[in-house]
Design a protein around this motif. Structure first.
Motif, PDB file in Angstrom:
ATOM      1  N   SER A 188     -28.065  53.334 -50.177  1.00  0.00           N
ATOM      2  CA  SER A 188     -27.970  51.925 -49.794  1.00  0.00           C
ATOM      3  C   SER A 188     -28.780  51.627 -48.532  1.00  0.00           C
ATOM      4  CB  SER A 188     -26.509  51.527 -49.583  1.00  0.00           C
ATOM      5  OG  SER A 188     -25.911  52.321 -48.575  1.00  0.00           O
ATOM      6  N   ASP A 189     -28.952  52.630 -47.650  1.00  0.00           N
ATOM      7  CA  ASP A 189     -29.731  52.412 -46.430  1.00  0.00           C
ATOM      8  C   ASP A 189     -31.195  52.133 -46.756  1.00  0.00           C
ATOM      9  OD1 ASP A 189     -27.478  52.826 -44.952  1.00  0.00           O
ATOM     10  OD2 ASP A 189     -27.993  54.862 -44.309  1.00  0.00           O
ATOM     11  N   VAL A 190     -31.727  52.809 -47.790  1.00  0.00           N
ATOM     12  CA  VAL A 190     -33.109  52.572 -48.208  1.00  0.00           C
ATOM     13  C   VAL A 190     -33.254  51.152 -48.722  1.00  0.00           C
ATOM     14  CG1 VAL A 190     -34.884  53.218 -49.883  1.00  0.00           C
ATOM     15  CG2 VAL A 190     -33.581  54.990 -48.697  1.00  0.00           C
ATOM     16  N   ARG A 191     -32.313  50.728 -49.575  1.00  0.00           N
ATOM     17  CA  ARG A 191     -32.345  49.347 -50.083  1.00  0.00           C
ATOM     18  C   ARG A 191     -32.294  48.336 -48.933  1.00  0.00           C
ATOM     19  NH1 ARG A 191     -27.797  46.692 -52.315  1.00  0.00           N
ATOM     20  NH2 ARG A 191     -26.770  47.523 -50.439  1.00  0.00           N
ATOM     21  N   ASP A 192     -31.390  48.557 -47.990  1.00  0.00           N
ATOM     22  CA  ASP A 192     -31.211  47.612 -46.890  1.00  0.00           C
ATOM     23  C   ASP A 192     -32.471  47.524 -46.025  1.00  0.00           C
ATOM     24  OD1 ASP A 192     -28.683  47.446 -47.901  1.00  0.00           O
ATOM     25  OD2 ASP A 192     -27.712  48.496 -46.231  1.00  0.00           O
ATOM     26  N   PHE A 193     -33.105  48.686 -45.753  1.00  0.00           N
ATOM     27  CA  PHE A 193     -34.261  48.714 -44.854  1.00  0.00           C
ATOM     28  C   PHE A 193     -35.494  48.073 -45.491  1.00  0.00           C
ATOM     29  CE2 PHE A 193     -38.108  50.900 -43.304  1.00  0.00           C
ATOM     30  CZ  PHE A 193     -38.042  50.572 -41.964  1.00  0.00           C
ATOM     31  N   LEU A 194     -35.784  48.411 -46.738  1.00  0.00           N
ATOM     32  CA  LEU A 194     -37.032  47.964 -47.363  1.00  0.00           C
ATOM     33  C   LEU A 194     -36.914  46.600 -48.045  1.00  0.00           C
ATOM     34  CD1 LEU A 194     -38.463  51.238 -48.944  1.00  0.00           C
ATOM     35  CD2 LEU A 194     -39.487  49.896 -47.107  1.00  0.00           C
ATOM     36  N   PHE A 195     -35.741  46.303 -48.595  1.00  0.00           N
ATOM     37  CA  PHE A 195     -35.631  45.120 -49.445  1.00  0.00           C
ATOM     38  C   PHE A 195     -34.562  44.133 -48.994  1.00  0.00           C
ATOM     39  CE2 PHE A 195     -36.869  48.827 -51.973  1.00  0.00           C
ATOM     40  CZ  PHE A 195     -38.129  48.434 -52.384  1.00  0.00           C
ATOM     41  N   GLY A 196     -33.665  44.558 -48.117  1.00  0.00           N
ATOM     42  CA  GLY A 196     -32.610  43.674 -47.647  1.00  0.00           C
ATOM     43  C   GLY A 196     -31.285  43.952 -48.329  1.00  0.00           C
ATOM     44  N   ALA A 197     -30.210  43.850 -47.564  1.00  0.00           N
ATOM     45  CA  ALA A 197     -28.881  44.178 -48.084  1.00  0.00           C
ATOM     46  C   ALA A 197     -28.453  43.248 -49.208  1.00  0.00           C
ATOM     47  CB  ALA A 197     -27.856  44.141 -46.948  1.00  0.00           C
ATOM     48  N   GLY A 198     -29.045  42.070 -49.283  1.00  0.00           N
ATOM     49  CA  GLY A 198     -28.652  41.120 -50.314  1.00  0.00           C
ATOM     50  C   GLY A 198     -29.258  41.390 -51.679  1.00  0.00           C
ATOM     51  N   ASN A 199     -30.143  42.363 -51.780  1.00  0.00           N
ATOM     52  CA  ASN A 199     -30.790  42.662 -53.058  1.00  0.00           C
ATOM     53  C   ASN A 199     -29.865  43.484 -53.949  1.00  0.00           C
ATOM     54  OD1 ASN A 199     -33.962  42.359 -53.772  1.00  0.00           O
ATOM     55  ND2 ASN A 199     -33.612  42.080 -51.585  1.00  0.00           N
ATOM     56  N   ASP A 200     -29.610  42.976 -55.144  1.00  0.00           N
ATOM     57  CA  ASP A 200     -28.832  43.757 -56.107  1.00  0.00           C
ATOM     58  C   ASP A 200     -29.682  44.913 -56.625  1.00  0.00           C
ATOM     59  OD1 ASP A 200     -26.623  42.111 -55.927  1.00  0.00           O
ATOM     60  OD2 ASP A 200     -27.341  40.764 -57.508  1.00  0.00           O
ATOM     61  N   CYS A 201     -29.076  46.092 -56.745  1.00  0.00           N
ATOM     62  CA  CYS A 201     -29.802  47.219 -57.323  1.00  0.00           C
ATOM     63  C   CYS A 201     -28.815  48.261 -57.820  1.00  0.00           C
ATOM     64  CB  CYS A 201     -30.790  47.829 -56.331  1.00  0.00           C
ATOM     65  SG  CYS A 201     -30.097  48.953 -55.139  1.00  0.00           S
ATOM     66  N   THR A 202     -29.336  49.157 -58.624  1.00  0.00           N
ATOM     67  CA  THR A 202     -28.558  50.273 -59.154  1.00  0.00           C
ATOM     68  C   THR A 202     -28.940  51.534 -58.396  1.00  0.00           C
ATOM     69  OG1 THR A 202     -28.474  49.270 -61.351  1.00  0.00           O
ATOM     70  CG2 THR A 202     -28.047  51.644 -61.205  1.00  0.00           C
ATOM     71  N   PHE A 203     -27.946  52.286 -57.936  1.00  0.00           N
ATOM     72  CA  PHE A 203     -28.188  53.539 -57.240  1.00  0.00           C
ATOM     73  C   PHE A 203     -27.991  54.694 -58.215  1.00  0.00           C
ATOM     74  CE2 PHE A 203     -26.430  50.698 -53.867  1.00  0.00           C
ATOM     75  CZ  PHE A 203     -27.604  50.551 -53.138  1.00  0.00           C
ATOM     76  N   ILE A 204     -29.012  55.542 -58.321  1.00  0.00           N
ATOM     77  CA  ILE A 204     -28.955  56.690 -59.231  1.00  0.00           C
ATOM     78  C   ILE A 204     -29.197  57.952 -58.410  1.00  0.00           C
ATOM     79  CG2 ILE A 204     -29.973  57.802 -61.250  1.00  0.00           C
ATOM     80  CD1 ILE A 204     -30.900  55.022 -62.165  1.00  0.00           C
ATOM     81  N   GLU A 205     -28.234  58.837 -58.386  1.00  0.00           N
ATOM     82  CA  GLU A 205     -28.347  60.058 -57.601  1.00  0.00           C
ATOM     83  C   GLU A 205     -28.190  61.260 -58.510  1.00  0.00           C
ATOM     84  OE1 GLU A 205     -27.101  61.652 -53.193  1.00  0.00           O
ATOM     85  OE2 GLU A 205     -25.913  60.072 -54.149  1.00  0.00           O
ATOM     86  N   GLY A 206     -29.245  62.050 -58.610  1.00  0.00           N
ATOM     87  CA  GLY A 206     -29.203  63.255 -59.418  1.00  0.00           C
ATOM     88  C   GLY A 206     -29.027  64.484 -58.568  1.00  0.00           C
ATOM     89  N   GLN A 207     -29.391  65.614 -59.123  1.00  0.00           N
ATOM     90  CA  GLN A 207     -29.291  66.868 -58.392  1.00  0.00           C
ATOM     91  C   GLN A 207     -30.207  66.819 -57.179  1.00  0.00           C
ATOM     92  OE1 GLN A 207     -30.398  70.266 -60.716  1.00  0.00           O
ATOM     93  NE2 GLN A 207     -30.213  71.710 -59.028  1.00  0.00           N
ATOM     94  N   SER A 208     -29.664  67.114 -55.986  1.00  0.00           N
ATOM     95  CA  SER A 208     -30.438  66.991 -54.759  1.00  0.00           C
ATOM     96  C   SER A 208     -30.793  68.321 -54.125  1.00  0.00           C
ATOM     97  CB  SER A 208     -29.660  66.146 -53.737  1.00  0.00           C
ATOM     98  OG  SER A 208     -28.415  66.752 -53.447  1.00  0.00           O
ATOM     99  N   LYS A 209     -30.285  69.400 -54.666  1.00  0.00           N
ATOM    100  CA  LYS A 209     -30.552  70.708 -54.074  1.00  0.00           C
ATOM    101  C   LYS A 209     -31.134  71.649 -55.117  1.00  0.00           C
ATOM    102  CE  LYS A 209     -26.900  70.423 -50.575  1.00  0.00           C
ATOM    103  NZ  LYS A 209     -25.683  71.058 -50.025  1.00  0.00           N
ATOM    104  N   ARG A 210     -32.017  72.501 -54.653  1.00  0.00           N
ATOM    105  CA  ARG A 210     -32.601  73.529 -55.504  1.00  0.00           C
ATOM    106  C   ARG A 210     -32.685  74.815 -54.696  1.00  0.00           C
ATOM    107  NH1 ARG A 210     -38.142  72.527 -58.689  1.00  0.00           N
ATOM    108  NH2 ARG A 210     -36.668  71.484 -60.067  1.00  0.00           N
ATOM    109  N   ALA A 211     -32.287  75.907 -55.310  1.00  0.00           N
ATOM    110  CA  ALA A 211     -32.305  77.189 -54.604  1.00  0.00           C
ATOM    111  C   ALA A 211     -33.735  77.576 -54.236  1.00  0.00           C
ATOM    112  CB  ALA A 211     -31.681  78.268 -55.480  1.00  0.00           C
ATOM    113  N   ILE A 212     -33.913  78.032 -53.012  1.00  0.00           N
ATOM    114  CA  ILE A 212     -35.229  78.450 -52.519  1.00  0.00           C
ATOM    115  C   ILE A 212     -35.148  79.907 -52.093  1.00  0.00           C
ATOM    116  CG2 ILE A 212     -36.994  78.092 -50.757  1.00  0.00           C
ATOM    117  CD1 ILE A 212     -36.143  75.183 -50.621  1.00  0.00           C
ATOM    118  N   ASP A 213     -36.041  80.697 -52.619  1.00  0.00           N
ATOM    119  CA  ASP A 213     -36.139  82.097 -52.230  1.00  0.00           C
ATOM    120  C   ASP A 213     -37.058  82.169 -51.016  1.00  0.00           C
ATOM    121  OD1 ASP A 213     -36.191  84.794 -52.024  1.00  0.00           O
ATOM    122  OD2 ASP A 213     -37.390  85.155 -53.825  1.00  0.00           O
ATOM    123  N   ALA A 214     -36.481  82.149 -49.824  1.00  0.00           N
ATOM    124  CA  ALA A 214     -37.258  82.025 -48.589  1.00  0.00           C
ATOM    125  C   ALA A 214     -37.236  83.314 -47.781  1.00  0.00           C
ATOM    126  CB  ALA A 214     -36.710  80.881 -47.739  1.00  0.00           C
TER     127      ALA A 214
END
Length: 315
Positions: A188-214
């Motif tokens: 929601s922070d991205v929506r608020d910053f770039l487009f304004g809090a009044g903009n209706d939108c759908t938030f879709i959050e998928g897998q955010s982590k991936r194992a890294i062999d570091a």
């Protein structure tokens, strides 16, 4: 849910090679087809580009094919990423019979005759197009912003927010948008910053982590670096992207690998002061090699499909 909401031709163009869609690709279809805005976050390599582009093309491509007009602007933060996206999206666009174009400091397809249906550009080049009130912007219907985490809460992002509002006033159509990133905290922070809090939108959050062999290992000499490269590439079935702190360091390490490594013919260097032609040829050559090493500054931080890499390292 399958691709039934997509036009059959679009579904074939984007997903015909795959047995099934990834979860975020399924989740993005219905809201975008129905005209909603979307903020989408998912890990690298999860198919975010196709997830938003396919529904937007499905929604608008028939009218664009008839009019020959630009209907979608895809904004990416670097030239290298713009070039990479062109290569990625060209096959489905060619299948659809639609032209894709690029606009950045090295290239302007809008000035090259027939207008593209989809334009991939940087925020700065979009600023130029809006300033000159380019006629191609008159009926733009959708905007995609990629790697939005690099723009969020920055001066560059604030400028882009203003540009999108100006683009909305130039276009005679309601402007639909989608914002993508692999690393977003609160969507929601991205929506608020770039487009304004009044903009209706759908938030879709998928897998955010991936194992890294570091592995963190100090390299104390150029000779030791060459040895590490040879060990990491192993039998020649992988690619290695090496980040250096400066152009000089890129050149020194690349020269050493050319001279002392058995992989000299597949060693590349990439940095901003190279000519546009050399940078593009470097990106193409590295992509086409089965095994290769590319020494780069931050110019390739976002311009490489990481799924095609074997390993990434920093120096």
């Amino acid at each position: 849910m399958s691709t039934t909401l997509l036009h059959p031709r679009v579904a074939t163009a984007f997903y015909g090679r795959f047995a099934q869609l990834r979860p975020i690709q399924v989740a993005a279809i219905e809201p975008l087809i129905n005209g909603s805005n979307v903020v989408l976050s998912s890990c690298t390599g999860s198919g975010k580009t196709e997830a938003v582009t396919a529904p937007l093309v499905s929604r608008h491509w028939e009218a664009a094919a008839q009019s020959g007009a630009l209907f979608l602007i895809y904004i990416a933060p670097t030239k290298a990423l713009v070039n990479d996206l062109e290569k990625r999206l060209s096959p489905p666009m060619q299948f659809m019979g639609l032209r894709i174009g690029v606009r950045h400091g090295d290239r302007d397809d809008l000035a090259a005759g027939s207008k593209p249906a989809i334009l991939i550009t940087t925020p700065e080049s979009l600023d130029v197009l809006i300033f000159r009130k380019d006629p191609a912007l008159a009926i733009v219907k959708a905007v995609v912003i990629d790697e939005v985490h690099l723009l969020y809460n920055t001066q560059r992002g604030l400028q882009l927010s203003v540009l999108i509002k100006r683009l909305g006033r130039l276009s005679s159509c309601h402007l639909q948008w989608a914002a993508l990133s692999a690393t977003i905290g609160r969507l929601s922070d991205v929506r608020d910053f770039l487009f304004g809090a009044g903009n209706d939108c759908t938030f879709i959050e998928g897998q955010s982590k991936r194992a890294i062999d570091a592995v963190v290992k100090p390299v104390v000499s150029v000779q030791a670096f060459n040895s590490v490269v040879d060990r990491m590439l192993g039998d020649g079935s992988a690619k290695l992207l090496v980040f250096a702190n400066s152009r000089r360091q890129c050149e020194e390490l690349a020269s050493s690998l050319h001279t002392h490594s058995r992989r000299g013919s597949s060693v590349f260097a990439h940095y901003s002061s190279l000519s546009p032609e050399v940078r593009v040829e470097t990106e193409r050559g590295f992509a086409e090699c089965k095994t290769a090493v590319c020494l780069a500054t931050s110019t390739l931080e976002l311009g490489i499909c990481r799924a095609a890499l074997g390993r990434t390292t920093g120096n």
